[in-house]
Motif scaffolding. Structure first.
Motif, PDB file in Angstrom:
ATOM      1  N   LYS A 154      -2.432  17.486  -6.481  1.00 28.74           N
ATOM      2  CA  LYS A 154      -1.973  17.551  -5.089  1.00 28.74           C
ATOM      3  C   LYS A 154      -1.306  16.304  -4.801  1.00 28.74           C
ATOM      4  O   LYS A 154      -1.472  15.334  -5.197  1.00 28.74           O
ATOM      5  CB  LYS A 154      -3.099  17.577  -4.196  1.00 28.74           C
ATOM      6  N   LYS A 155      -0.274  16.505  -3.677  1.00 28.19           N
ATOM      7  CA  LYS A 155       0.475  15.207  -3.233  1.00 28.19           C
ATOM      8  C   LYS A 155      -0.118  15.071  -1.919  1.00 28.19           C
ATOM      9  O   LYS A 155      -0.588  15.932  -0.867  1.00 28.19           O
ATOM     10  CB  LYS A 155       1.896  15.697  -2.860  1.00 28.19           C
ATOM     11  N   THR A 156      -0.766  13.702  -1.670  1.00 29.37           N
ATOM     12  CA  THR A 156      -1.230  13.389  -0.298  1.00 29.37           C
ATOM     13  C   THR A 156      -0.355  12.361   0.381  1.00 29.37           C
ATOM     14  O   THR A 156       0.112  11.347  -0.165  1.00 29.37           O
ATOM     15  CB  THR A 156      -2.784  12.789  -0.720  1.00 29.37           C
ATOM     16  N   PHE A 157      -0.595  12.475   1.533  1.00 31.78           N
ATOM     17  CA  PHE A 157      -0.246  11.564   2.617  1.00 31.78           C
ATOM     18  C   PHE A 157      -1.359  10.770   3.392  1.00 31.78           C
ATOM     19  O   PHE A 157      -1.961  11.295   4.218  1.00 31.78           O
ATOM     20  CB  PHE A 157       0.792  11.998   3.511  1.00 31.78           C
ATOM     21  N   ALA A 158      -1.392   9.480   3.012  1.00 30.19           N
ATOM     22  CA  ALA A 158      -2.590   8.768   3.552  1.00 30.19           C
ATOM     23  C   ALA A 158      -3.836   9.427   3.425  1.00 30.19           C
ATOM     24  O   ALA A 158      -4.862   9.482   4.397  1.00 30.19           O
ATOM     25  CB  ALA A 158      -2.428   8.565   5.042  1.00 30.19           C
ATOM     26  N   SER A 159      -4.154   9.983   2.097  1.00 27.46           N
ATOM     27  CA  SER A 159      -5.420  10.550   1.621  1.00 27.46           C
ATOM     28  C   SER A 159      -5.691  11.786   2.300  1.00 27.46           C
ATOM     29  O   SER A 159      -6.779  12.202   2.270  1.00 27.46           O
ATOM     30  CB  SER A 159      -6.366   9.536   1.498  1.00 27.46           C
TER      31      SER A 159
ATOM     32  N   MET B  23       0.790  -1.183  -0.016  1.00 34.33           N
ATOM     33  CA  MET B  23      -0.099  -0.115  -0.026  1.00 34.33           C
ATOM     34  C   MET B  23       0.812   1.296   0.113  1.00 34.33           C
ATOM     35  O   MET B  23       1.890   1.404   0.727  1.00 34.33           O
ATOM     36  CB  MET B  23      -1.061  -0.151   1.230  1.00 34.33           C
ATOM     37  N   LYS B  24       0.546   2.283  -1.032  1.00 32.61           N
ATOM     38  CA  LYS B  24       1.659   3.446  -1.106  1.00 32.61           C
ATOM     39  C   LYS B  24       0.841   4.279   0.035  1.00 32.61           C
ATOM     40  O   LYS B  24      -0.303   4.735   0.236  1.00 32.61           O
ATOM     41  CB  LYS B  24       1.361   3.910  -2.520  1.00 32.61           C
ATOM     42  N   LEU B  25       1.702   5.156   0.750  1.00 33.11           N
ATOM     43  CA  LEU B  25       1.169   6.155   1.771  1.00 33.11           C
ATOM     44  C   LEU B  25       1.346   7.559   0.816  1.00 33.11           C
ATOM     45  O   LEU B  25       0.517   8.496   1.018  1.00 33.11           O
ATOM     46  CB  LEU B  25       2.252   6.056   2.843  1.00 33.11           C
ATOM     47  N   ILE B  26       2.098   7.740  -0.032  1.00 32.36           N
ATOM     48  CA  ILE B  26       2.166   8.868  -0.774  1.00 32.36           C
ATOM     49  C   ILE B  26       1.917   8.832  -2.048  1.00 32.36           C
ATOM     50  O   ILE B  26       2.048   7.933  -2.776  1.00 32.36           O
ATOM     51  CB  ILE B  26       3.785   9.555  -0.876  1.00 32.36           C
ATOM     52  N   LYS B  27       0.612   9.754  -2.463  1.00 32.83           N
ATOM     53  CA  LYS B  27      -0.011   9.351  -3.982  1.00 32.83           C
ATOM     54  C   LYS B  27      -0.029  11.010  -4.273  1.00 32.83           C
ATOM     55  O   LYS B  27      -0.199  12.047  -3.819  1.00 32.83           O
ATOM     56  CB  LYS B  27      -1.289   8.983  -3.587  1.00 32.83           C
ATOM     57  N   VAL B  28      -0.043  11.178  -5.709  1.00 36.05           N
ATOM     58  CA  VAL B  28      -0.436  12.238  -6.388  1.00 36.05           C
ATOM     59  C   VAL B  28      -1.899  12.125  -6.807  1.00 36.05           C
ATOM     60  O   VAL B  28      -2.193  11.231  -7.564  1.00 36.05           O
ATOM     61  CB  VAL B  28       0.632  12.349  -7.652  1.00 36.05           C
ATOM     62  N   GLN B  29      -2.576  13.125  -6.803  1.00 33.15           N
ATOM     63  CA  GLN B  29      -4.032  13.061  -7.255  1.00 33.15           C
ATOM     64  C   GLN B  29      -4.356  14.103  -7.742  1.00 33.15           C
ATOM     65  O   GLN B  29      -3.839  15.422  -7.668  1.00 33.15           O
ATOM     66  CB  GLN B  29      -5.001  12.993  -5.794  1.00 33.15           C
ATOM     67  N   ARG B  30      -5.286  14.151  -8.980  1.00 35.71           N
ATOM     68  CA  ARG B  30      -5.708  15.263  -9.648  1.00 35.71           C
ATOM     69  C   ARG B  30      -7.332  15.341  -9.158  1.00 35.71           C
ATOM     70  O   ARG B  30      -7.936  14.533  -9.159  1.00 35.71           O
ATOM     71  CB  ARG B  30      -5.699  15.052 -11.188  1.00 35.71           C
ATOM     72  N   ARG B  31      -7.896  16.838  -9.159  1.00 30.32           N
ATOM     73  CA  ARG B  31      -9.169  17.164  -8.965  1.00 30.32           C
ATOM     74  C   ARG B  31      -9.518  18.136  -9.618  1.00 30.32           C
ATOM     75  O   ARG B  31      -8.772  19.154  -9.696  1.00 30.32           O
ATOM     76  CB  ARG B  31      -9.350  17.413  -7.454  1.00 30.32           C
ATOM     77  N   THR B  32     -10.602  18.143 -10.298  1.00 31.56           N
ATOM     78  CA  THR B  32     -11.207  19.312 -11.102  1.00 31.56           C
ATOM     79  C   THR B  32     -12.530  20.008 -10.434  1.00 31.56           C
ATOM     80  O   THR B  32     -13.309  19.230 -10.178  1.00 31.56           O
ATOM     81  CB  THR B  32     -11.427  18.733 -12.521  1.00 31.56           C
ATOM     82  N   LYS B  33     -12.370  21.337 -10.573  1.00 23.41           N
ATOM     83  CA  LYS B  33     -13.592  21.957  -9.856  1.00 23.41           C
ATOM     84  C   LYS B  33     -13.857  23.137 -10.662  1.00 23.41           C
ATOM     85  O   LYS B  33     -12.982  23.704 -11.256  1.00 23.41           O
ATOM     86  CB  LYS B  33     -13.634  22.099  -8.456  1.00 23.41           C
ATOM     87  N   GLN B  34     -15.124  23.699 -10.583  1.00 19.35           N
ATOM     88  CA  GLN B  34     -15.478  24.919 -11.140  1.00 19.35           C
ATOM     89  C   GLN B  34     -15.026  25.996 -10.083  1.00 19.35           C
ATOM     90  O   GLN B  34     -15.516  26.032  -8.882  1.00 19.35           O
ATOM     91  CB  GLN B  34     -16.990  25.020 -11.223  1.00 19.35           C
TER      92      GLN B  34
END
Length: 63
Positions: A31-36, A1-12
């Motif tokens: 954004k870079k996330t640590f444990a979500s 299980m990865k603790l550090i992830k890179v996520q994309r989020r789009t919003k208006q």
């Protein structure tokens, strides 16, 4: 299980540009996330009405 992830989020968001005035744009945050839990924004960009991708530093948020 990865603790550090890179996520994309789009919003208006409402943005203001001196050339175009007030506009609603889809802004994508990478954004870079640590444990979500997000802790760092790596990049944010927006897509124009004509399909071009621009950096968000040329617009300021109108509050």
């Amino acid at each position: 299980m990865k603790l550090i992830k890179v996520q994309r989020r789009t919003k208006q968001e409402k943005r203001f540009s001196e050339d175009m005035g007030m506009l609603n744009a889809k802004v994508t945050y990478i954004k870079k996330t640590f444990a979500s839990v997000p802790y760092k924004t790596l990049h944010k960009y927006r897509e124009t009405y004509y399909g071009k991708v621009k950096d968000c530093s040329d617009c300021v948020i109108d509050l």
